[in-house]
Design an enzyme around this catalytic site. Sequence first.
Site, mmCIF file in Angstrom:
data_model
loop_
_atom_site.group_PDB
_atom_site.id
_atom_site.type_symbol
_atom_site.label_atom_id
_atom_site.label_comp_id
_atom_site.label_asym_id
_atom_site.label_seq_id
_atom_site.Cartn_x
_atom_site.Cartn_y
_atom_site.Cartn_z
ATOM 1 N N TYR A 196 4.034 6.208 10.396
ATOM 2 C CA TYR A 196 3.161 5.118 9.953
ATOM 3 C C TYR A 196 3.967 4.027 9.247
ATOM 4 C CZ TYR A 196 -1.131 2.857 8.361
ATOM 5 O OH TYR A 196 -2.144 1.945 8.141
ATOM 6 N N TYR A 207 -9.227 5.712 7.233
ATOM 7 C CA TYR A 207 -9.391 6.031 8.657
ATOM 8 C C TYR A 207 -10.380 7.190 8.725
ATOM 9 C CZ TYR A 207 -5.130 3.330 9.755
ATOM 10 O OH TYR A 207 -4.195 2.329 9.907
ATOM 11 N N PRO A 210 -4.743 0.032 18.470
ATOM 12 C CA PRO A 210 -4.440 -0.400 17.100
ATOM 13 C C PRO A 210 -4.467 0.709 16.043
ATOM 14 C CG PRO A 210 -6.599 -1.205 17.786
ATOM 15 C CD PRO A 210 -5.981 -0.577 18.987
ATOM 16 N N HIS A 234 0.840 -1.203 0.000
ATOM 17 C CA HIS A 234 0.000 0.000 0.000
ATOM 18 C C HIS A 234 0.873 1.250 0.000
ATOM 19 C CE1 HIS A 234 -4.263 -1.404 1.242
ATOM 20 N NE2 HIS A 234 -3.661 -2.297 0.472
ATOM 21 N N LYS A 273 0.693 -0.482 15.031
ATOM 22 C CA LYS A 273 2.074 -0.633 15.480
ATOM 23 C C LYS A 273 2.376 -1.879 16.324
ATOM 24 C CE LYS A 273 4.032 2.754 13.542
ATOM 25 N NZ LYS A 273 3.840 2.149 12.227
#
Length: 390
Positions: free
Chosen positions: A385, A201, A293, A72, A297
């Site tokens: 990220y 998100y 979550p 991704h 990580k």
Amino acid sequence: MRTQVVIIGSGPSGLLLGQLLSQQGIETVILDRVSKDYILSRVRAGVLEEGTVQLMEKVGAAKRLHQEGLPHNGFSLTFDGRDHRIDLVDLTSGKRVMVYGQTEVTHDLMDAREAAGLVTIYDAADVEPHEFEGSGPYVTYRKDGINHRIDCDFIAGCDGFHGVSRKSVADGAIKEFEKIYPFGWLGILADVPPVNHELIYANHPRGFALCSMRSHTRSRYYVQCSLEDRLEDWSDQRFWDEIRRRLPDSHAESMVIGPSFEKSIAPLRSFVSEPMRFGRLFLAGDAAHIVPPTGAKGLNLAASDVHYLSEALIEFYRDRSDAGIDFYSQKALSRVWKAVRFSWWMTTMMHRFTDTGDFGQRIQEAELDYLVQSRAASTALAENYVGLPY
Ligand code: RFL
Ligand code: PHB
């Protein structure tokens, strides 16, 4: 029985550590209190950092990951009717993440261990580490009603948040830091195509939502829920109605729905215990720390911990040097706290909090607005990220 390192826990941290050590000729025995099938039935993480992928490659367990994993290059943040893409590759000069389920990671590591003929004892009851503050540690357990003892040089506590390793440490020797969030995540798995080719998100007045996936035909979706909610309260229909309300119209309208085959509620917490070494006992992964979550990580921290721990143990056996093991806790915790901070920040920015009032709400809106307007702020998000360097 005698071995060099007893690893308690056959989750990703224990299995990866086992492979990293055995590749260097260090003997390990892994003990887990549940069965292999039970471990493989747990649905958990889905996003792997490049460092985690590289560790899977290093232990020769990345073949399927590269065949079936989905690279991704970015993800979306939606809020206030806006849909903002975080372009990971652009913001981090070429880094990306891999979407590949933890269940598959665990499966691949178990297969690699079996192929190498290494010992894992499942369904081991009453596992207990002993004498790790001295020079002769050992682990006891019971299997099929018979008591066993394994003498060893070191014990690796890779047994998750509820494991026995951290609990075996004397009270005064450990300091714990904890934050409990006032909500949970309700997650489902369904064999429907993902609503978007990248993760979404979503921050919405009704609460957070996340659209993730396991493949082109399997979706993993979550909604923020109350800690009082029970699974019986959430029919599939209620879940689909709720997640669609929390997404921008374009996604809500195109979302394919269908029966879920897994549904669970997870509470959210941040937790760190310090230090991560007690004489000849080391903690790694969820045994030492938990992150909510939102930042994806947890599994990745488990991987970086065992990378540091394996290097320290390899140095001990190869050079007869304590330097690596003496430094393990400090090195691991320095990366852990940065991931704890990032996960707390993502969680705070993306969820609805009932306890921070209108002031907290406005701060959250300003944070999101700043994030999408400032390349510097987006870069900080992207850099964390994809994973900070080891
Ligand atoms: P695990 O996976 O919990 O494995 C521990 C193992 O130890 C065994 N055990 C014992 N064995 C012997 N004796 C005892 N007394 C024992 N007690 C326990 C257990 O049976 C088990 O097999 O810990 P490990 O290896 O440290 O791995 C950590 C990860 O599992 C965890 O951090 C992640 O799943 C967190 N996480 C995510 N992490 C990511 O990096 N990316 C994600 O996208 C992500 N999504 C998530 C997540 C966790 C979630 N839950 C469970 C809240 C999504 C969710 C919903
Ligand atoms: C998942 O696919 O399970 C997942 C993805 C991203 C997260 C958390 C979980 O931040």
